[in-house]
Write an enzyme that holds these catalytic residues in place. Structure first.
Site, mmCIF file in Angstrom:
data_model
loop_
_atom_site.group_PDB
_atom_site.id
_atom_site.type_symbol
_atom_site.label_atom_id
_atom_site.label_comp_id
_atom_site.label_asym_id
_atom_site.label_seq_id
_atom_site.Cartn_x
_atom_site.Cartn_y
_atom_site.Cartn_z
ATOM 1 N N ARG A 5 0.856 -1.195 0.000
ATOM 2 C CA ARG A 5 0.000 0.000 0.000
ATOM 3 C C ARG A 5 0.891 1.244 0.000
ATOM 4 O O ARG A 5 1.069 1.904 1.021
ATOM 5 C CB ARG A 5 -0.898 -0.014 1.243
ATOM 6 C CG ARG A 5 -2.025 -1.039 1.187
ATOM 7 C CD ARG A 5 -3.138 -0.552 0.259
ATOM 8 N NE ARG A 5 -4.221 -1.508 0.143
ATOM 9 C CZ ARG A 5 -5.307 -1.507 0.889
ATOM 10 N NH1 ARG A 5 -5.452 -0.631 1.856
ATOM 11 N NH2 ARG A 5 -6.266 -2.390 0.669
ATOM 12 N N GLN A 23 -0.471 2.691 -6.490
ATOM 13 C CA GLN A 23 -1.918 2.935 -6.554
ATOM 14 C C GLN A 23 -2.510 2.643 -7.936
ATOM 15 O O GLN A 23 -3.616 2.121 -8.045
ATOM 16 C CB GLN A 23 -2.229 4.376 -6.142
ATOM 17 C CG GLN A 23 -2.156 4.573 -4.635
ATOM 18 C CD GLN A 23 -2.448 6.000 -4.209
ATOM 19 O OE1 GLN A 23 -2.597 6.887 -5.042
ATOM 20 N NE2 GLN A 23 -2.516 6.229 -2.908
ATOM 21 N N ASP A 83 -3.242 -1.052 -8.244
ATOM 22 C CA ASP A 83 -3.935 -1.663 -7.103
ATOM 23 C C ASP A 83 -5.255 -2.319 -7.530
ATOM 24 O O ASP A 83 -6.318 -1.709 -7.510
ATOM 25 C CB ASP A 83 -4.176 -0.593 -6.042
ATOM 26 C CG ASP A 83 -4.708 -1.170 -4.740
ATOM 27 O OD1 ASP A 83 -5.032 -2.378 -4.714
ATOM 28 O OD2 ASP A 83 -4.806 -0.427 -3.750
ATOM 29 N N SER A 134 -8.201 -2.426 -4.887
ATOM 30 C CA SER A 134 -8.998 -1.203 -4.744
ATOM 31 C C SER A 134 -9.940 -1.006 -5.922
ATOM 32 O O SER A 134 -11.116 -0.691 -5.739
ATOM 33 C CB SER A 134 -8.075 0.014 -4.603
ATOM 34 O OG SER A 134 -7.408 -0.018 -3.363
ATOM 35 N N TYR A 185 -4.429 -2.690 6.290
ATOM 36 C CA TYR A 185 -5.528 -3.651 6.368
ATOM 37 C C TYR A 185 -5.991 -3.793 7.818
ATOM 38 O O TYR A 185 -5.275 -3.452 8.758
ATOM 39 C CB TYR A 185 -5.074 -5.026 5.843
ATOM 40 C CG TYR A 185 -4.712 -5.034 4.388
ATOM 41 C CD1 TYR A 185 -5.695 -5.095 3.410
ATOM 42 C CD2 TYR A 185 -3.386 -4.976 3.977
ATOM 43 C CE1 TYR A 185 -5.369 -5.099 2.059
ATOM 44 C CE2 TYR A 185 -3.046 -4.969 2.636
ATOM 45 C CZ TYR A 185 -4.046 -5.042 1.683
ATOM 46 O OH TYR A 185 -3.717 -5.034 0.346
#
Length: 363
Positions: A122, A127, A130, A133, A228
């Site tokens: 993360r 990003q 990801d 997500s 998490y």
């Protein structure tokens, strides 16, 4: 260099890893694209569309798997198909290393580089890759739509000459990516939204979306360094149970999203809590595939207990395969782009790169 992809088991997975809009991006990096015949047909994408963009369509899965430098999929391949992959080839997807440990070990022994993208760190740089997500966003949205479709009352408040229909009350359990999208979707559709999570950092995010965050007295922040949720203490679980039991008396719809990577989903809504709920209420359990957050949850079934419907699917994204594929294909392309040594025009397994190190499955 060659990038290849074959169809998934269609009974389990309708998403694809290469969409037409991403083909040109791979070609611009110097890759050739090899896809199996009718690769996107079930999503309304003809082979001609891929061919016109410069991809190659083959009839033989073996040829694609044996000759591609990079193989991109969604789920782990069967043993028969995995056996066709050779040394130094790169296999990329969402491979659930906790369940597919033996298959991944077998491929690693053959010196195949297996990258499982749910293990991405993360960090800001990751990003755009990801997959958890991007896919969870869609899952959170669709869970609300499915729950509302099975709820036999209006969701927003409606004022009529005949009287007022009150707004439905929604509880979202777990305020990660899926939970936050569920809150936003339910709020947009006129519901009154409550949410709970073991991570105190979620409170601000929930409230920014217009939800009310339910806080357990004396809460501890149960968040891992990776962002998490982690396992709660027995004392915390007891306090959370009491709070939920009281809250559920006034809730119409519950959306459960609580998952702990690599473990069975935590059981949050227990049998005795269901007795508190009003008949006609609906629970959509996004954790169904990992055992469920709710007592009686069974994947791909609607279970009714005391007038409460409990539902959840093994792959809710099969109901949004086009949107999910578009986002997944972009995530995967960004990951492959990061793997590529642009000067030498080859894949570079640079273990100093945290993204590569964390996703590469080694024995």
């Amino acid at each position: 260099m060659k990038v290849g992809s074959i169809l998934e088991n269609q009974s389990l997975e309708k998403r694809i890893a290469v969409t037409p809009e991403i083909v040109k991006k791979y070609l611009s990096l110097g890759f050739e694209i090899f896809l199996i015949k009718n690769y996107g047909l079930h999503l309304g994408i003809n082979d001609k569309e891929y061919l016109d963009l410069g991809a190659k369509i083959l009839n033989d899965e073996k040829e694609i798997l044996a000759n591609s430098d990079v193989i991109i999929q969604l789920r782990m391949l069967s043993e028969e198909k995995s056996s066709l992959i050779k040394e130094n080839q790169n296999l990329i997807g969402i491979f659930n290393p906790f369940e597919n440990k033996d298959k991944i070990e077998s491929l690693s022994k053959k010196k195949v580089n297996v990258f499982s993208l749910e293990m991405l760190p993360r960090i800001t740089r990751a990003q755009s890759m990801d997959i958890l997500s991007s896919q969870a966003n869609l899952a959170g949205y669709k869970a609300v739509i499915e729950a509302f479709a099975n709820f036999e009352k209006a969701v927003p408040m409606m004022m009529t000459a005949a009287g007022t229909i009150p707004a439905a009350k929604v509880l979202v359990v777990g305020a990660g990516v899926a939970g936050l999208q569920a809150i936003a979707t339910a709020k947009r559709m006129g519901a009154i939204v409550f949410a709970t999570d073991v991570r105190m950092a979620s409170k601000e995010q929930v409230e920014s979306l217009g939800g009310k965050f339910l806080t357990v007295e004396g809460s501890e922040n149960l968040e891992t360094e990776g962002g998490y949720a982690k396992e709660a203490s027995e004392e915390f679980k007891k306090k959370q149970e009491n709070l939920l039991a009281e809250t559920l008396k006034k809730i119409d719809i519950v959306v459960c999203t609580a998952l702990i990577p690599g473990k069975k989903a935590p059981l949050i809504i227990k049998e005795n809590m269901l007795n508190n709920m009003q008949p006609g209420s609906v629970i959509y359990d996004l954790a169904a595939v990992q055992g469920g957050n709710t007592a009686y949850t069974e994947a791909d079934k609607v279970i009714e207990k005391n007038g409460v419907k409990i539902m959840g699917e093994s792959n809710i994204l099969n109901k949004l395969p086009i949107s999910a594929s578009n986002l997944y294909a972009k995530n995967i392309f960004n990951f492959v782009n990061n793997l590529l040594d642009k000067e030498k025009k080859k894949i570079n397994i640079n273990l100093d790169d945290e993204i590569i190190k964390k996703t590469l499955m080694r024995q």
